[in-house]
Scaffold this motif. Structure first.
Motif, mmCIF file in Angstrom:
data_model
loop_
_atom_site.group_PDB
_atom_site.id
_atom_site.type_symbol
_atom_site.label_atom_id
_atom_site.label_comp_id
_atom_site.label_asym_id
_atom_site.label_seq_id
_atom_site.Cartn_x
_atom_site.Cartn_y
_atom_site.Cartn_z
ATOM 1 N N LYS A 137 0.569 -1.261 0.105
ATOM 2 C CA LYS A 137 0.160 0.454 -0.141
ATOM 3 C C LYS A 137 1.107 1.206 -0.039
ATOM 4 O O LYS A 137 0.593 2.186 -0.376
ATOM 5 N N VAL A 145 1.252 4.396 -2.358
ATOM 6 C CA VAL A 145 0.689 5.517 -2.880
ATOM 7 C C VAL A 145 2.169 7.009 -3.073
ATOM 8 O O VAL A 145 2.051 7.213 -3.471
ATOM 9 N N SER A 185 1.165 3.131 5.584
ATOM 10 C CA SER A 185 0.430 2.335 5.165
ATOM 11 C C SER A 185 0.757 0.474 4.797
ATOM 12 O O SER A 185 1.648 0.298 5.039
ATOM 13 N N ASP A 238 -5.092 3.463 -1.787
ATOM 14 C CA ASP A 238 -4.030 4.511 -1.521
ATOM 15 C C ASP A 238 -3.915 5.960 -2.125
ATOM 16 O O ASP A 238 -2.706 6.391 -1.921
#
Length: 307
Positions: free
Chosen positions: A38, A42, A134, A250
């Motif tokens: 994740k 991002v 994340s 994300d």
């Protein structure tokens, strides 16, 4: 600089299969391998937006080398802690408008590797303007590990955005991250009950017992509901022809981080966040957006204040 933390990254393998057969043989006409997890999704979105970003976390084995090579190829700055274990694989099967995922648990992270990581973060946090963490925790990490990182961010007076779920999320709330972004099922797991209607969700957000500055509950193609202080906002997204929904949550987090860096507040911040999630669905590769589409689609997203 935005610092992204991916403690349990992966090589993401995306299969597109028409007429998927359970317990049968399936031929895949499209395969894609990505440096995943994740936090790396991002990272890629922030890189697409031409923002300065650095990726951190744990990497090991041949999959770890693959991820480093991919990030180098894309020109993305990174500073991962090497571990003895092998970074995992995660498989997404896109079939007949559905998505089925198979996610490996991840490697065991030793106490020595964790201490090295925390020491490195002390230096990275000093330079970061926003910190984004994340995903899941690899084996060996305490469920309170994110809480340690949030407390470190408080010491440096840096905003900390957290996108995780389950026990890892629940154990982090008392440290007060700047923002959390559960999807609706993760939020229901967090509160221990189902939200059978939008009214139920709004009620639970109003009564949420911890004063997190921003709580964003994403609802897939139905948009999101955001709580900021005492105020709630309903975000409505347009109907579009989705190409690949993987990583849209994300991208939403990336949009929020980017908005903070650019000084956005309130509805402008929420719009930028949700817009990145929407744009991600229009790209074949996970964790990508096309900035040239921003001016068109930002006009299509509606924000209604609920109180």
């Amino acid at each position: 600089m935005i610092l992204t933390i991916t403690l349990n990254p992966s090589v993401d393998i995306n299969y597109q299969i028409s007429g998927f057969q359970i317990a049968g043989a399936n031929r895949c006409h499209s395969t894609m391998k990505t440096a995943g997890g994740k936090g790396l999704n991002v990272t890629r979105v922030l890189h697409c937006l031409n923002l300065r970003v650095k990726a951190t976390g744990f990497l090991g084995g041949t999959n770890g080398l693959f991820i480093k090579r991919e990030l180098d190829r894309e020109g993305i700055s990174h500073s991962f802690i090497p571990i003895k274990g092998d970074t995992r694989n995660c498989i997404s099967i896109l079939h007949d408008l559905h998505q089925t995922e198979v996610m490996e648990e991840g490697p065991l992270t030793t106490e020595e590797e964790q201490i090295t990581f925390l020491n490195e973060m002390e230096e990275h946090f000093k330079d970061a303007s926003v910190i984004v963490a994340s995903g899941s925790l690899p084996l060996g990490l305490s469920v309170t590990f994110y809480r340690e990182l949030i407390n470190m961010a408080h010491r440096f007076q840096k905003p900390f955005l957290l996108d995780t779920s389950g026990v890892a999320l629940r154990c982090s709330l008392s440290a007060l991250p700047t923002m959390i972004k559960p999807n609706i099922s993760e939020f229901e797991q967090l509160i221990g009950k189902s939200c059978n209607s939008e009214e139920d969700l709004i009620k639970e957000l109003k009564e949420f017992p911890v004063e997190i500055p921003y709580i964003m509950v994403t609802l897939g193609d139905q948009g999101a509901i955001i709580k900021h202080g005492e105020h709630l906002y309903r975000i409505i997204v347009p109907k579009i022809n989705t190409i690949n929904p993987v990583g849209s949550g994300d991208a939403t987090v990336a949009g929020f981080a980017a908005g903070l860096v650019d000084g956005y507040q309130g509805e402008e911040l929420f719009l930028h966040s949700i817009l990145m999630g929407l744009l991600n669905t229009l790209e074949k590769k996970t964790g990508m957006v096309n900035p040239s589409l921003i001016s068109h689609y930002e006009k299509e997203i509606k924000i209604n204040k609920l109180d």
